[in-house]
Design an enzyme around this catalytic site. Structure first.
Site, short mmCIF file in Angstrom:
data_model
loop_
_atom_site.label_atom_id
_atom_site.label_comp_id
_atom_site.label_asym_id
_atom_site.label_seq_id
_atom_site.Cartn_x
_atom_site.Cartn_y
_atom_site.Cartn_z
N GLN A 144 0.86 -1.20 0.00
CA GLN A 144 0.00 0.00 0.00
C GLN A 144 0.88 1.23 0.00
OE1 GLN A 144 -0.49 2.09 3.09
NE2 GLN A 144 -1.43 3.55 1.67
N THR A 172 -3.40 4.21 -2.43
CA THR A 172 -4.51 4.76 -1.67
C THR A 172 -4.83 6.14 -2.22
OG1 THR A 172 -3.91 3.48 0.26
CG2 THR A 172 -5.26 5.42 0.66
N ARG A 181 -10.73 12.93 12.32
CA ARG A 181 -10.94 11.85 13.30
C ARG A 181 -10.96 12.45 14.70
NH1 ARG A 181 -6.71 7.57 10.44
NH2 ARG A 181 -7.65 7.72 8.38
N HIS A 268 -11.95 3.30 3.03
CA HIS A 268 -10.92 3.38 4.06
C HIS A 268 -11.52 3.01 5.43
CE1 HIS A 268 -6.75 5.37 4.12
NE2 HIS A 268 -6.90 4.95 5.36
N ARG A 271 -12.83 5.90 7.60
CA ARG A 271 -11.86 6.72 8.32
C ARG A 271 -11.48 7.99 7.56
NH1 ARG A 271 -9.26 3.56 12.20
NH2 ARG A 271 -7.16 4.42 12.01
N GLY A 301 -16.34 -3.04 6.37
CA GLY A 301 -17.53 -3.52 7.08
C GLY A 301 -17.86 -5.00 6.89
#
Ligand SMILES: Cc1cc2nc3c(=O)[nH]c(=O)nc-3n(C[C@H](O)[C@H](O)[C@H](O)COP(=O)(O)O)c2cc1C
Ligand SMILES: CCCCC(=O)C(=O)O
Length: 380
Positions: A144, A172, A181, A268, A271, A301
């Protein structure tokens, strides 16, 4: 006795499903760490929907079929895998258990599946790769990456990944800046001293500054774009290029146009931008736009074998999970990741058999329906 069902072993009497693992693992983590792992951004809408959106689909089973030879295997990143699940690149795994990504890699290898390596891993690519290869020499890792301001560092990461035999880059694309956050602010979250980020060549102080003080702005390149970054990546590496974070038909078409090898439909894990759709709800438009012209994987999920089944029925080829691996690590290190993978495997196989599917190819749109309020089951 011939034909007797083989009981599915229950490896742990406390953990029967992924939600048990989440609950028990969460008990073991201090507040700041637990919330860093478990939370989403802003209002937590997307992270909530990522899991709950699966519930609207119903499985349409075919019965009275011989499922005694049900085969869960498929392929991913050019190799046969035992079933369609991998561990998404998720950083800071050594905060959940000291063995971190090395344990995750070993557990994935033993189960015959693939893994993504986060740029924010606490171990080197070499340590993570070799731990997996020792258990399964055919194991594949995706590296990644971000579109970084520091191109030289980006290139060094690419060279490390190539030298260690990684198959693909998961670029990404959803993080020109970091998501908002609140948990990190409320808890004044900082990574434990001494926990390094060898791939990024950072120490814990540097990451605290990047994520906390300037939201990635001096790290990731918010000027990134398709026409600059994808051809550049193609020019410097022969690894496959996958775009992680696609949620729309438009970006699926863009990935095809730019000659990418695949997309990972992902938000993500809720997030980054809160309020974007659950990945299972974004998947159909991406599949339709792709029309078979690009590989499509999904994460976000997925918490049961039936969720995996639904994602495949809606057109994904392969599923990835992030937090379940972290919960496995926090619960019981490498054994906890084994337990997590076994849980998914057993549930997925059971779901295939109970729907009359003998191979992953049998899992199609015809296997799903949707319950509409006050209406009969609608075919997709
Ligand atoms: C603690 C944590 C760290 C993560 N770190 C990264 C990362 O470094 N790079 C990245 O692209 N995605 C990262 N992700 C997102 C995962 O790759 C993945 O998209 C997400 O976790 C999937 O959702 P799930 O956790 O609901 O399975 C991270 C996720 C978590 C929970
Ligand atoms: C500073 C961010 C570290 C990785 C992470 O948490 C994510 O990508 O979600």
């Amino acid at each position: 006795m011939a034909g007797a069902p083989v009981p599915i072993p229950v490896a742990d009497d406390k953990i029967l499903c992924i939600d048990d693992l989440r609950r028990e693992a969460s008990k073991k983590l201090p507040t700041g760490v637990r919330e860093f792992y478990n939370s989403g951004s802003t209002d937590q809408i997307t992270i909530f929907e990522n899991t709950t959106a699966y519930a609207k689909y119903r499985v349409r089973p075919r019965v009275l079929l011989d499922v005694s030879k049900c085969d869960t295997s498929t392929s991913c990143l050019g190799r046969k895998v035992s079933f369609p699940l991998g561990v998404s690149p998720a950083g800071l795994q050594a905060m959940a258990h000291p063995d971190g990504e090395v344990a995750t890699s070993r557990a994935c290898a033993r189960k015959g599946i693939n893994m993504g390596i986060s740029s924010f891993a606490n171990y080197t690519v070499q340590e993570i790769r070799s731990a997996g290869l020792a258990a399964d020499p055919g194991m594949r890792h995706a590296m990644q990456m971000y579109t970084m301001k520091d191109r030289e560092l980006e290139l060094r990461i690419i060279r490390q990944a190539e030298a260690q035999g990684c198959t693909a880059i998961f670029l990404t694309a959803d993080s020109p800046v970091l998501g908002v956050r609140y948990n990190e602010w409320r808890n004044d979250f900082r990574t434990p001293d001494g926990l390094g980020f060898p791939i990024l060549e950072w120490d814990s102080e540097a990451i605290r500054k990047q994520s906390h003080d300037d939201s990635f702005v001096s790290f990731n390149d918010d000027a990134h774009n398709w026409t600059r970054d994808i051809p550049w990546l193609r020019s410097v590496t022969g690894m496959e290029i996958w775009i992680k974070g696609v949620l729309t038909a438009e970006d699926t078409l863009k990935a095809i146009e730019m000659g990418c090898d695949g997309i990972l439909v992902s938000n993500h894990g809720g997030r980054q931008l809160d309020g974007v759709p659950a990945t299972i709800d974004a998947l159909p438009e991406c599949v339709e736009a792709a029309n078979g012209r690009i590989r499509i994987h999904v994460d976000g999920g997925i918490r049961s074998g039936t969720d995996m089944f639904k994602a495949l029925a809606l057109g994904a080829e392969y599923c990835w999970v992030g937090r379940p691996a972290i919960w496995g690590l926090a619960y019981d290190g490498e054994k906890g990741v084994d337990l997590m993978l076994d849980t998914f495997y057993n549930e997925f196989k059971r779901c295939m058999q109970l729907t009359g599917c003998n191979s992953v190819k049998d899992i199609t749109k015809a296997c799903l329906g949707v319950v509409r309020p006050y209406g009969p089951l609608a075919r997709l």
